[in-house]
Scaffold this active site. Structure first.
Site, PDB file in Angstrom:
ATOM      1  N   LYS A  22      14.379 -13.810 -10.052  1.00 52.15           N
ATOM      2  CA  LYS A  22      13.800 -12.969 -11.049  1.00 52.15           C
ATOM      3  C   LYS A  22      13.059 -13.538 -11.961  1.00 52.15           C
ATOM      4  CE  LYS A  22      15.039  -9.794  -9.574  1.00 52.15           C
ATOM      5  NZ  LYS A  22      15.638  -9.855  -8.346  1.00 52.15           N
TER       6      LYS A  22
ATOM      7  N   GLU B 157       9.369 -14.234 -10.284  1.00 53.50           N
ATOM      8  CA  GLU B 157       8.593 -13.351  -9.934  1.00 53.50           C
ATOM      9  C   GLU B 157       8.048 -12.173 -10.760  1.00 53.50           C
ATOM     10  OE1 GLU B 157      10.492  -9.907  -7.348  1.00 53.50           O
ATOM     11  OE2 GLU B 157      12.141 -10.458  -8.160  1.00 53.50           O
TER      12      GLU B 157
ATOM     13  N   LYS C 216       6.377  -3.651  -3.798  1.00 55.42           N
ATOM     14  CA  LYS C 216       8.014  -3.398  -3.621  1.00 55.42           C
ATOM     15  C   LYS C 216       8.543  -3.793  -2.180  1.00 55.42           C
ATOM     16  CE  LYS C 216      11.905  -1.714  -5.035  1.00 55.42           C
ATOM     17  NZ  LYS C 216      12.686  -2.860  -5.679  1.00 55.42           N
TER      18      LYS C 216
ATOM     19  N   ARG D 283       3.943  -0.172  -4.939  1.00 55.10           N
ATOM     20  CA  ARG D 283       3.561  -0.672  -3.577  1.00 55.10           C
ATOM     21  C   ARG D 283       2.343  -1.394  -3.575  1.00 55.10           C
ATOM     22  NH1 ARG D 283       6.826   1.886   0.403  1.00 55.10           N
ATOM     23  NH2 ARG D 283       5.363   1.417   1.802  1.00 55.10           N
TER      24      ARG D 283
ATOM     25  N   ASN E  54      -1.675   2.480   5.739  1.00 51.07           N
ATOM     26  CA  ASN E  54      -0.758   1.348   5.283  1.00 51.07           C
ATOM     27  C   ASN E  54      -0.238   0.349   6.512  1.00 51.07           C
ATOM     28  OD1 ASN E  54       1.266  -0.185   3.875  1.00 51.07           O
ATOM     29  ND2 ASN E  54       2.756   1.527   4.294  1.00 51.07           N
ATOM     30  N   GLY E  55      -0.474  -0.627   6.585  1.00 51.48           N
ATOM     31  CA  GLY E  55      -0.205  -1.452   7.659  1.00 51.48           C
ATOM     32  C   GLY E  55      -1.147  -2.473   7.915  1.00 51.48           C
TER      33      GLY E  55
ATOM     34  N   GLU F 291      19.162 -15.976  -6.723  1.00 48.23           N
ATOM     35  CA  GLU F 291      18.779 -14.614  -7.351  1.00 48.23           C
ATOM     36  C   GLU F 291      18.210 -14.803  -8.681  1.00 48.23           C
ATOM     37  OE1 GLU F 291      18.001 -12.127  -6.095  1.00 48.23           O
ATOM     38  OE2 GLU F 291      17.933 -10.490  -7.538  1.00 48.23           O
TER      39      GLU F 291
ATOM     40  N   HIS G 197      19.731 -35.537  -5.481  1.00 47.48           N
ATOM     41  CA  HIS G 197      19.215 -36.098  -4.109  1.00 47.48           C
ATOM     42  C   HIS G 197      17.663 -36.120  -4.268  1.00 47.48           C
ATOM     43  CE1 HIS G 197      23.158 -37.049  -2.306  1.00 47.48           C
ATOM     44  NE2 HIS G 197      23.554 -35.909  -2.867  1.00 47.48           N
TER      45      HIS G 197
ATOM     46  N   TRP H 147      -2.584  -2.698  -1.822  1.00 40.92           N
ATOM     47  CA  TRP H 147      -2.279  -4.089  -1.928  1.00 40.92           C
ATOM     48  C   TRP H 147      -2.836  -5.106  -0.569  1.00 40.92           C
ATOM     49  CZ3 TRP H 147       0.270  -8.121   0.929  1.00 40.92           C
ATOM     50  CH2 TRP H 147       0.616  -9.222   0.263  1.00 40.92           C
TER      51      TRP H 147
ATOM     52  N   CYS I 272       0.722  -1.227  -0.027  1.00 42.34           N
ATOM     53  CA  CYS I 272       0.055   0.028   0.101  1.00 42.34           C
ATOM     54  C   CYS I 272       1.030   1.282   0.066  1.00 42.34           C
ATOM     55  CB  CYS I 272      -1.000   0.184   1.287  1.00 42.34           C
ATOM     56  SG  CYS I 272      -2.244  -1.286   1.268  1.00 42.34           S
TER      57      CYS I 272
HETATM   58  O1  M6R Z   1      13.144  -3.745   0.900  1.00 41.84           O
HETATM   59  P1  M6R Z   1      13.937  -5.175   1.028  1.00 41.84           P
HETATM   60  O2  M6R Z   1      15.287  -5.265   0.525  1.00 41.84           O
HETATM   61  O3  M6R Z   1      14.161  -5.442   2.520  1.00 41.84           O
HETATM   62  O4  M6R Z   1      12.970  -6.192   0.364  1.00 41.84           O
HETATM   63  C1  M6R Z   1      13.211  -7.594   0.397  1.00 41.84           C
HETATM   64  C2  M6R Z   1      12.424  -8.360  -0.501  1.00 41.84           C
HETATM   65  O5  M6R Z   1      11.112  -8.179  -0.348  1.00 41.84           O
HETATM   66  C3  M6R Z   1      13.056  -7.954  -1.749  1.00 41.84           C
HETATM   67  O6  M6R Z   1      14.275  -8.275  -1.996  1.00 41.84           O
HETATM   68  C4  M6R Z   1      12.387  -8.939  -2.972  1.00 41.84           C
HETATM   69  O7  M6R Z   1      12.569 -10.329  -2.841  1.00 41.84           O
HETATM   70  C5  M6R Z   1      12.598  -8.297  -4.311  1.00 41.84           C
HETATM   71  N1  M6R Z   1      11.630  -7.657  -4.605  1.00 41.84           N
HETATM   72  C6  M6R Z   1      12.776  -9.419  -5.402  1.00 41.84           C
HETATM   73  O8  M6R Z   1      13.233  -8.743  -6.576  1.00 41.84           O
END
Ligand code: M6R
Length: 622
Positions: free
Chosen positions: A499, A502, A617, A27, A112-113, A495, A518, A76, A2
């Site tokens: 990528k 997501e 985000k 967000r 937001n929260g 990573e 395994h 969100w 949010c």
């Molecule tokens: O703001 P942060 O770095 O704490 O966020 C952590 C994760 O939510 C963030 O790295 C997330 O996995 C990425 N958006 C992935 O691309």
């Protein structure tokens, strides 16, 4: 999770609120709404489900809603699905579910929260005659404020303070009271909020990009604090209702850094910003030919007292910790643990009091990482935050702060912040190694000159991106992808896999290459894409063997390795090459083609690269 915005000043509020929300859509983007007041008239509320453009259309880009004081929200969904009724703003009266209209309520607000005890509070309010139209926790919070406001006949600050004492959870809350025209009241606990002030105008936002083109002068409102905002002025209060002083801080970001700058997507722009921001981060920690962490606050004496390092983070930031563990263990010979913040906070981990806990976070607001930081501090550990957003909660609560200089990162999928975090951990590793006598100054200097090459090497990889675009188009409809590697290559595989899934919605897994046999190898079938990440020379042949095992079961092999390893073409069906680099730091290069691959596959599939479904985000809820 949010985004909220607010404005009170000389101009019409609605277009300013919509503009701010457009910068915060990353967000949350399942619905949006605004509430605007024209002088002492009742607030007009307009909401729309789906992307912000629906709200823009409904309000004729804000022109149809008159008034110079207002609040806005992009959602969100947590409590209650994405619907017009559940969209914010919420009101103290019996209806805010309509598409638009003037509300008769005394209190209207956005949040937001998460209010964790909302059920219990709802029951209390039901007994006092309140009715509820939505499934949200926010409606409960707004009605509770209204309840205290009327019961105790107090002003807005006292009514909000009483509410803050009763609610559990996190909030960045903006509220307007019918009796107080041209005023916005805000409260904050564990969810981000900044307040910008310029000549005769006041802005509120969850994040800097929303107000950057209006003002660079902001106040950071602290936890359990409130504020009364009028045009051009902000007054702050603590939970007792006593006024407190705050300093206006100047934001260093420039406006362009939060715009797309000619790229189709923020993600591609941010991928291309990596050479610069990685160089900036390096330079900020490099003085007189060596690592300098004095601005971070870490002294040599502190470092000598640490028995080890414990990284705590979420998602990509956790992947950085995974890569850094190999580097620190090897260069500084210190024990390293890497913990998922969401597990760490509840697991009651046994960690040595002298371990340095390093919380890595782009936003500095991730709820689990923040809670883990508090857990570590409560146990008596010193905490270093590697954070991108200046003044964020994690930065403020840590003992030491190392700021990455990635600038605003808008795309939900992180790229440039991740790369800056990697660089920050390399510099930390070198300093730990030197101070603890495990690394000579000469060796450190050698490593530093290697690190200096990284930005230029990233540029070279970016210059050759078209081959990956071609490959991505070919594999855009692949069902499963496996990323395999050993050591640091495994950390980078994690990573690469994130990528891919997501933003492309393609199932993918990252495996330590030796672990595949395994169990997971049973998933390999004809056409499965297996990407071998091969940056570690000493492990190269081992991973190649694991790739061959997959090929024997029908996999299509992509190899990712440094120029020079041309013999890989005998094994892999497609190869992407990167410049040679010391194995400790090669992850910074290996990750670039993997970011590009995720990006191009997402584009080829026609998906919303910057705002992938179900994600936000900054994850400020558990
Ligand atoms: O703001 P942060 O770095 O704490 O966020 C952590 C994760 O939510 C963030 O790295 C997330 O996995 C990425 N958006 C992935 O691309």
């Amino acid at each position: 999770m949010c985004g909220i915005v607010g404005f009170v000043g000389k101009h019409q509020a609605a277009p300013i609120l919509l503009e701010g929300l457009s910068k915060l859509e990353y967000r949350g983007y399942d619905s949006a709404g605004i509430a605007v007041r024209d002088g002492d008239k009742k607030a007009e509320v307009v909401k729309a489900t789906g992307r912000l453009k629906n709200l823009e259309e409904k309000t004729d880009d804000g022109k149809a809603v008159v008034g110079s004081c207002g609040i806005g929200h992009t959602r969100w969904a947590t409590h209650g699905g994405p619907s017009q009724t559940n969209a914010h703003p919420h009101v103290s009266g019996n209806c805010s579910g309509s598409a638009s209209g003037t509300v008769e309520s005394d209190v209207v607000g956005v949040h937001n929260g998460i209010i964790e005890n909302y059920q219990e509070l709802k029951e209390k309010l039901l007994k006092h005659g309140y009715e509820f139209y939505s499934e949200t926790d926010t409606e409960v919070a707004i009605k509770l404020i209204d309840y205290y406001y009327k019961k105790y006949k107090v002003g807005p600050i006292d009514a909000i303070a009483k509410t803050m004492v009763r609610v559990r959870g996190s909030y960045a809350l903006e509220v307007m009271f019918a009796d107080y025209p041209n005023e916005i009241y805000v409260a904050r606990k564990d969810s981000p909020m900044i307040i910008g002030v310029t000549d005769g105008e006041t802005f509120i936002a969850s994040d800097v990009p929303a107000i950057l083109n209006r003002t660079k002068n902001v106040y950071y409102i602290g936890n359990n604090e409130m504020a009364r905002l009028v045009a051009g002025q902000a007054e702050f209060y603590d939970l007792n209702g006593d006024q407190i002083e705050k300093e206006l801080v100047e934001i260093k970001f420039d406006v362009e850094s939060a715009e797309k700058g000619g790229y189709e997507h923020f993600m591609m722009k941010e991928i291309h910003e990596q050479p610069k921001v990685v160089r900036d981060t390096f330079n900020s920690l490099y003085k007189n030919g060596t690592v300098d962490l004095s601005e971070v606050g870490l002294t040599e004496e502190d470092i000598k007292g640490f028995s080890g390092v414990c990284f705590v983070a979420c998602g990509s930031a956790w992947h950085v910790g995974m890569a850094a563990a190999y580097v620190i263990e090897d260069l500084a010979k210190m024990p390293v643990r890497v913990e998922l913040a969401s597990e760490f906070r509840y697991r009651k981990p046994v960690i040595d009091k002298n371990m340095l806990v390093v919380v890595i976070s782009q936003s500095g607001e991730t709820a689990d990482s923040l809670a883990a930081l508090r857990e570590a501090k409560a146990r008596g550990n010193k905490v270093l935050a590697i954070v991108n957003v200046v003044g964020s909660s994690i930065a403020r609560e840590a003992d030491y702060v190392l700021y990455t200089l990635a600038g605003p990162e808008i795309s939900v999928a992180t790229t440039k912040a991740y790369s800056c975090q990697l660089m920050a951990t390399y510099m930390l590793a070198l300093e730990l190694g030197v101070v603890r006598g495990e690394l000579s100054q000469e060796k450190c200097a050698e490593y530093l000159s290697e690190l200096e090459q990284i930005p230029e090497c990233i540029e070279k990889i970016l210059d050759d991106k078209e081959r990956l675009q071609w490959f991505a188009a070919k594999f855009a409809n692949v069902k499963d992808v496996f990323f395999i590697g050993r050591g640091i290559d495994y950390a980078i595989s994690l990573e690469g896999s994130l990528k891919m899934k997501e933003i492309s919605y393609i199932h993918s897994e990252a495996y330590a290459a030796g672990e595949l046999k395994h169990g997971t190898i049973s998933l390999i079938e004809d056409g499965t894409l297996v990407i071998g990440v091969l940056g570690q020379d000493d492990l190269y042949e081992k991973t190649i063997s694991n790739m061959v095992e997959c090929k024997a079961r029908g996999a299509y092999l992509m190899g990712l390795t440094a120029y020079g390893h041309y013999e890989i073409e005998d094994t892999a069906d497609f190869v992407s090459y990167i410049p040679k680099m010391d194995g400790h730091f090669i992850g910074s290069l290996l990750v670039i083609p993997l970011q590009l691959l995720g990006y191009y596959i997402s584009v080829a599939r026609g998906l919303d690269v910057d705002k992938p479904r179900n994600l936000a985000k900054s994850v400020t809820v558990e």
